[in-house]
Design a protein around this motif. Structure first.
Motif, PDB file in Angstrom:
ATOM      1  N   UNK A   1       0.839  -1.198   0.000  1.00  0.00           N
ATOM      2  CA  UNK A   1       0.000   0.000   0.000  1.00  0.00           C
ATOM      3  C   UNK A   1       0.876   1.250   0.000  1.00  0.00           C
ATOM      4  N   UNK A   2       0.405   2.270  -0.721  1.00  0.00           N
ATOM      5  CA  UNK A   2       1.169   3.506  -0.860  1.00  0.00           C
ATOM      6  C   UNK A   2       0.658   4.546   0.129  1.00  0.00           C
ATOM      7  N   UNK A   3       1.448   4.783   1.179  1.00  0.00           N
ATOM      8  CA  UNK A   3       1.120   5.767   2.207  1.00  0.00           C
ATOM      9  C   UNK A   3      -0.357   5.693   2.600  1.00  0.00           C
ATOM     10  N   UNK A   4      -0.795   4.532   3.026  1.00  0.00           N
ATOM     11  CA  UNK A   4      -2.228   4.401   3.341  1.00  0.00           C
ATOM     12  C   UNK A   4      -2.592   5.141   4.621  1.00  0.00           C
ATOM     13  N   UNK A   5      -3.791   5.669   4.649  1.00  0.00           N
ATOM     14  CA  UNK A   5      -4.310   6.231   5.888  1.00  0.00           C
ATOM     15  C   UNK A   5      -5.042   5.123   6.625  1.00  0.00           C
ATOM     16  N   UNK A   6      -4.737   4.968   7.913  1.00  0.00           N
ATOM     17  CA  UNK A   6      -5.357   3.911   8.707  1.00  0.00           C
ATOM     18  C   UNK A   6      -6.495   4.513   9.529  1.00  0.00           C
ATOM     19  N   UNK A   7      -7.688   3.991   9.319  1.00  0.00           N
ATOM     20  CA  UNK A   7      -8.859   4.427  10.073  1.00  0.00           C
ATOM     21  C   UNK A   7      -9.159   3.367  11.123  1.00  0.00           C
ATOM     22  N   UNK A   8      -8.997   3.725  12.375  1.00  0.00           N
ATOM     23  CA  UNK A   8      -9.214   2.795  13.478  1.00  0.00           C
ATOM     24  C   UNK A   8     -10.485   3.202  14.217  1.00  0.00           C
ATOM     25  N   UNK A   9     -11.542   2.460  13.989  1.00  0.00           N
ATOM     26  CA  UNK A   9     -12.809   2.742  14.652  1.00  0.00           C
ATOM     27  C   UNK A   9     -12.781   2.189  16.061  1.00  0.00           C
ATOM     28  N   UNK A  10     -13.699   2.640  16.885  1.00  0.00           N
ATOM     29  CA  UNK A  10     -13.825   2.069  18.218  1.00  0.00           C
ATOM     30  C   UNK A  10     -14.165   0.586  18.110  1.00  0.00           C
ATOM     31  N   UNK A  11     -13.500  -0.225  18.922  1.00  0.00           N
ATOM     32  CA  UNK A  11     -13.780  -1.659  18.925  1.00  0.00           C
ATOM     33  C   UNK A  11     -14.889  -2.009  19.920  1.00  0.00           C
ATOM     34  N   UNK A  12     -15.470  -0.997  20.497  1.00  0.00           N
ATOM     35  CA  UNK A  12     -16.508  -1.244  21.492  1.00  0.00           C
ATOM     36  C   UNK A  12     -17.802  -1.690  20.823  1.00  0.00           C
ATOM     37  N   UNK A  13     -18.365  -2.782  21.310  1.00  0.00           N
ATOM     38  CA  UNK A  13     -19.696  -3.235  20.882  1.00  0.00           C
ATOM     39  C   UNK A  13     -20.582  -3.218  22.119  1.00  0.00           C
ATOM     40  N   UNK A  14     -21.086  -2.023  22.491  1.00  0.00           N
ATOM     41  CA  UNK A  14     -21.802  -1.900  23.771  1.00  0.00           C
ATOM     42  C   UNK A  14     -23.086  -2.710  23.840  1.00  0.00           C
ATOM     43  N   UNK A  15     -23.601  -3.142  22.689  1.00  0.00           N
ATOM     44  CA  UNK A  15     -24.846  -3.916  22.717  1.00  0.00           C
ATOM     45  C   UNK A  15     -24.633  -5.384  23.080  1.00  0.00           C
ATOM     46  N   UNK A  16     -23.360  -5.822  23.178  1.00  0.00           N
ATOM     47  CA  UNK A  16     -23.087  -7.222  23.514  1.00  0.00           C
ATOM     48  C   UNK A  16     -22.823  -7.348  25.021  1.00  0.00           C
ATOM     49  N   UNK A  17     -23.631  -8.146  25.676  1.00  0.00           N
ATOM     50  CA  UNK A  17     -23.528  -8.412  27.104  1.00  0.00           C
ATOM     51  C   UNK A  17     -22.473  -9.497  27.324  1.00  0.00           C
ATOM     52  N   UNK A  18     -21.391  -9.159  28.009  1.00  0.00           N
ATOM     53  CA  UNK A  18     -20.259 -10.074  28.198  1.00  0.00           C
ATOM     54  C   UNK A  18     -20.407 -10.839  29.509  1.00  0.00           C
ATOM     55  N   UNK A  19     -20.385 -12.163  29.428  1.00  0.00           N
ATOM     56  CA  UNK A  19     -20.558 -13.011  30.611  1.00  0.00           C
ATOM     57  C   UNK A  19     -19.531 -14.135  30.571  1.00  0.00           C
ATOM     58  N   UNK A  20     -18.919 -14.426  31.724  1.00  0.00           N
ATOM     59  CA  UNK A  20     -18.062 -15.601  31.882  1.00  0.00           C
ATOM     60  C   UNK A  20     -18.668 -16.466  32.973  1.00  0.00           C
ATOM     61  N   UNK A  21     -18.795 -17.762  32.693  1.00  0.00           N
ATOM     62  CA  UNK A  21     -19.385 -18.690  33.654  1.00  0.00           C
ATOM     63  C   UNK A  21     -18.405 -19.819  33.956  1.00  0.00           C
ATOM     64  N   UNK A  22     -18.502 -20.406  35.152  1.00  0.00           N
ATOM     65  CA  UNK A  22     -17.628 -21.553  35.480  1.00  0.00           C
ATOM     66  C   UNK A  22     -17.869 -22.701  34.509  1.00  0.00           C
ATOM     67  N   UNK A  23     -16.837 -23.502  34.302  1.00  0.00           N
ATOM     68  CA  UNK A  23     -16.916 -24.559  33.301  1.00  0.00           C
ATOM     69  C   UNK A  23     -17.637 -25.811  33.735  1.00  0.00           C
ATOM     70  N   UNK A  24     -18.357 -25.786  34.866  1.00  0.00           N
ATOM     71  CA  UNK A  24     -19.094 -26.960  35.291  1.00  0.00           C
ATOM     72  C   UNK A  24     -20.485 -26.987  34.644  1.00  0.00           C
ATOM     73  N   UNK A  25     -20.980 -28.184  34.367  1.00  0.00           N
ATOM     74  CA  UNK A  25     -22.323 -28.400  33.811  1.00  0.00           C
ATOM     75  C   UNK A  25     -22.604 -27.471  32.635  1.00  0.00           C
ATOM     76  N   UNK A  26     -21.724 -27.488  31.663  1.00  0.00           N
ATOM     77  CA  UNK A  26     -21.868 -26.591  30.511  1.00  0.00           C
ATOM     78  C   UNK A  26     -23.121 -26.919  29.704  1.00  0.00           C
TER      79      UNK A  26
END
Length: 742
Positions: free
Chosen positions: A201-226
């Motif tokens: 690429x010739x002197x490309x401009x890099x557009x970095x958008x926010x990586x935030x997806x606020x509509x996604x509810x993030x949950x971590x659960x213990x690995x028992x009884x998956x």
């Protein structure tokens, strides 16, 4: 390269805005899209890093539509090409793809259309692009630009490396004056560097958008009884499409079989299936004929299904890039969605072996470091979204409020005595036990491993019998993270005590621990409360209409042989259900309803809304001269409030929040908010500032003014970068309407 691309003139940008409304049905670009499109239209190379669902495709599709010639899109998967071309055609844009699934006669027809200038976008795989004779063919095509989708595939540092991508740098040699845009949803610093250098690429401009997806509810659960947890979640979301990612092919098939046995419409997908088998199950998922896909990471890259409502990781992903891209397949339409990750330390050990096996030492070291970052995310005791965004060098100013940690923050206590029990057991077992065996010793279990090792005879055997397994599991992992132990992988994952651990054991150092609280898992509701909640949710007029609209969409999609989301997205149907447009102008004001889609589907959806609303909803002559915004629902001051609405209003006046009212009345939160909105619309006095502060009202009012006219809720939602939910925007609109009335 055509001369029209040498400068992004105001006329070109005006044409771009008109194309957005005509073909896509949106009044305004999302943040950053305008700058990206303007840069591309000026004929310059561009790199776009934007999260899944952030609108990457529009960034090259709009320039392709308004420019002379044909845009060549390089895409890694046949399914992705098919999805995007179907969606473009549904919007009235001339597009096609050439890959191994296209016969020679059809490929010849497509080639002639491209040479004659009748195609705006032509999708090809990297293998096809670089095949003998294809580059010569492209010399006969007036090419407006090249778009390299899923550009992270070019880098061996990336999580989805594809060797064929590394040859795409030849495009610059053959077409030195044609702009190239590289697009990806995830790329770390090293991958970004590779994208720029390998594509020449010739002197490309890099557009970095926010990586935030606020509509996604993030949950971590213990690995028992998956399996039990998965079945419970699906039972509470019986209509919502979702993806379950597993580590192995065998697990995919096993989980899929268990779901089917419980009556869930599920299928499995992995690289061991034949192309025909994979295509069949993928098509069923896209068509909403299958609710759940159980898959390895072979599934999903570029899948454009916008109404995936949840993603579950049955096993720990090997790095955050992969995890981020996979959860990004949920909620692409902007509606609320959920990402659940099951986690156990056994997953870490299994994955560590996988990422270090048969790879050079340097790569193994990098893989291990990335896995540890993934582990830190899973074991987090602070806002998960902050950790996720920090990985992509983005800072979140405040806690997100939409992850399990934010909703249920851990409390700390003096855990020195608990730590000393564990440390003592490790010391007395001569530092030869793994985590699970240590827990068994502390809890006084009499299994084979404990008895054979003679661990039932040590002094601390049973010293922690008052705590359940999950509590010990959590506390020992906290001790690991706090540096009291380390794991000797070469000695069967035995725990070894560090100098810091010895200080705690001797009482020279105290240790705060986070109080164990089981990860978010809904209590099983009683049969009566289940029924009440179901009736409440299904019983709302908005929910009823949405369900009817979704069924009509499915019927039309089946007749036309396209995925339902190609007709309209869930977000568009939700806005229709809320706004209930019954005229041409009103329907065109709904986000996602462009001219082509209105001409194709508009009449059928208006007819359904009229049938649902009854004769009083029929449009008057003035409907056709109203602004392009959809009509708000009828709101007549002093109209009587129903008994159920009145009960909600009374609780609100007592000072209860919508969430408290929903819990008190055993209603869905959406039902309570509908009650409050309707009551306020009918003239009831509510404490509006409980929902929207003066500052927020002013910000929303300013946004409405900036957008001009009477903007749709979706326009406001996007313009304000999803800062406010639709309930707040609706209440603010009514408040401003009252002010104008005064």
């Amino acid at each position: 390269m055509p001369d029209i691309l040498t400068t992004a003139t105001p006329d070109l940008m005006q044409a771009a805005r008109q194309a957005l409304k005509r073909y896509y049905g949106y009044d305004n670009f999302r943040p950053m899209q305008v700058d990206i499109i303007q840069h591309i239209l000026s004929g310059k190379d561009t790199v776009v890093l934007m999260p899944t669902g952030g609108g990457k495709s529009v960034c090259f599709q709009i320039p392709a539509v308004v420019s002379e010639g044909t845009c060549i899109v390089v895409s890694p998967l046949i399914a992705l090409m098919k999805d995007q071309v179907e969606a473009l055609k549904a919007n009235g844009i001339a597009a096609a793809y050439i890959n191994s699934s296209v016969g020679q006669a059809e490929a010849n027809d497509i080639a002639r259309a491209a040479v004659s200038g009748h195609l705006k976008l032509l999708y090809v795989s990297p293998e096809k692009l670089l095949s003998e004779g294809f580059l010569q063919f492209l010399n006969r095509v007036n090419i407006s630009l090249f778009a390299i989708d899923e550009a992270h595939c070019i880098s061996s540092w990336g999580h989805d490396f594809r060797p064929e991508y590394t040859q795409l740098g030849t495009l610059r040699t053959h077409f030195p004056g044609t702009p190239i845009i590289a697009l990806t949803a995830t790329a770390d610093r090293l991958t970004q560097r590779d994208i720029r250098t390998q594509l020449n690429l010739h002197e490309p401009k890099v557009f970095l958008s926010s990586f935030d997806r606020p509509n996604i509810n993030l949950i971590v659960r213990p690995g028992q009884d998956r399996v039990g947890s998965v079945l419970e979640y699906i039972a509470r979301h019986p209509q919502d499409p979702g993806i379950i990612y597993c580590l192995s092919r065998k697990t995919c098939e096993t989980i899929s079989q268990k779901l089917v046995a419980k009556g869930v419409k599920a299928g499995h997908y992995h690289a061991g299936l034949t192309p025909a088998q994979r295509s069949k199950v993928q098509e069923a998922f896209l068509q909403d004929d299958v609710q759940v896909i159980v898959a390895t990471i072979a599934f999903g890259m570029g899948i454009d299904k916008s109404n995936v409502r949840w993603v579950i990781h049955y096993n720990l992903p090997k790095n955050i890039e992969g995890y981020y891209q996979e959860i990004g397949r949920a909620g692409r339409d902007g509606a609320q969605s959920t990402a659940i990750l099951f986690y156990s330390f056994a997953d870490v050990m299994q994955m560590r072996e996988m990422v270090t096996k048969d790879v050079p030492a340097r790569q193994a070291q990098l893989n291990t470091a990335k896995l540890e970052r993934m582990q830190q995310f899973a074991e987090a005791a602070s806002c998960r979204r902050k950790i996720l965004l920090n990985y992509f060098s983005e800072t979140l100013g405040e806690d997100c409020g939409n992850c399990d940690i934010c909703r249920n923050p851990p409390t700390t206590f003096d855990g020195t005595l608990i730590a000393q029990k564990a440390l003592s057991a490790v010391a007395r077992s001569k530092e030869r036990v793994s985590i699970n065996l240590l827990i068994d010793i502390l809890r006084g279990m009499r299994n084979q491993a404990v008895l054979q090792g003679g661990y039932h005879q040590i002094k601390t055997y049973g010293a922690g019998s008052d705590l359940p397994y999950l509590d010990w599991y959590s506390y020992i992992h906290q001790m690991l993270n706090d540096g009291l132990f380390y794991i000797a992988y070469e000695e069967g994952y035995a725990l070894k005590i560090t100098e810091r651990g010895h200080q705690v054991l001797k009482g020279q150092l105290s240790l705060p621990l986070k109080k164990f609280q089981p990860a978010e898992k809904a209590e099983k509701p009683s049969r009566a409360s289940k029924k009440a909640a179901t009736v409440a949710t299904i019983g709302t007029p908005e929910a009823q209409l949405f369900d009817k609209l979704r069924k009509l969409r499915k019927q039309i999609a089946d007749e036309q042989g396209v995925p339902p989301y190609v007709v309209f997205s869930d977000a568009t149907l939700q806005e229709m259900a809320a706004e209930r447009p019954v005229s041409r102008v009103g329907m065109l004001g709904i986000s996602g309803v462009g001219m082509k889609k209105f001409e194709t589907y508009g009449e059928a959806f208006i007819k359904l809304i009229l049938e649902h609303e009854g004769p009083q909803a029929a449009p008057t002559d003035s409907d056709e001269v109203l602004s392009a915004a959809p009509r708000p629902r009828a709101a007549v001051a002093n109209q009587p409030v129903s008994d159920s609405e009145d009960a909600t209003v009374q609780l609100h006046q007592m000072g209860l929040s919508p969430e408290d009212i929903a819990e008190r009345r055993n209603l869905a939160l959406t039902t309570v908010k509908t009650h409050l909105y309707n009551a306020y619309a009918k003239g009831r006095e509510l404490r509006i500032h409980d929902f929207v502060s003066d500052t927020e009202l002013a910000e929303i009012f300013t946004a409405r003014t900036q957008l001009g006219g009477d903007p749709t809720l979706r326009d406001l939602f996007d313009h304000l970068r999803e800062k406010y939910d639709y309930f707040q925007l609706r209440m603010a609109a009514l408040y401003h309407k009252r002010l104008r009335g005064q």
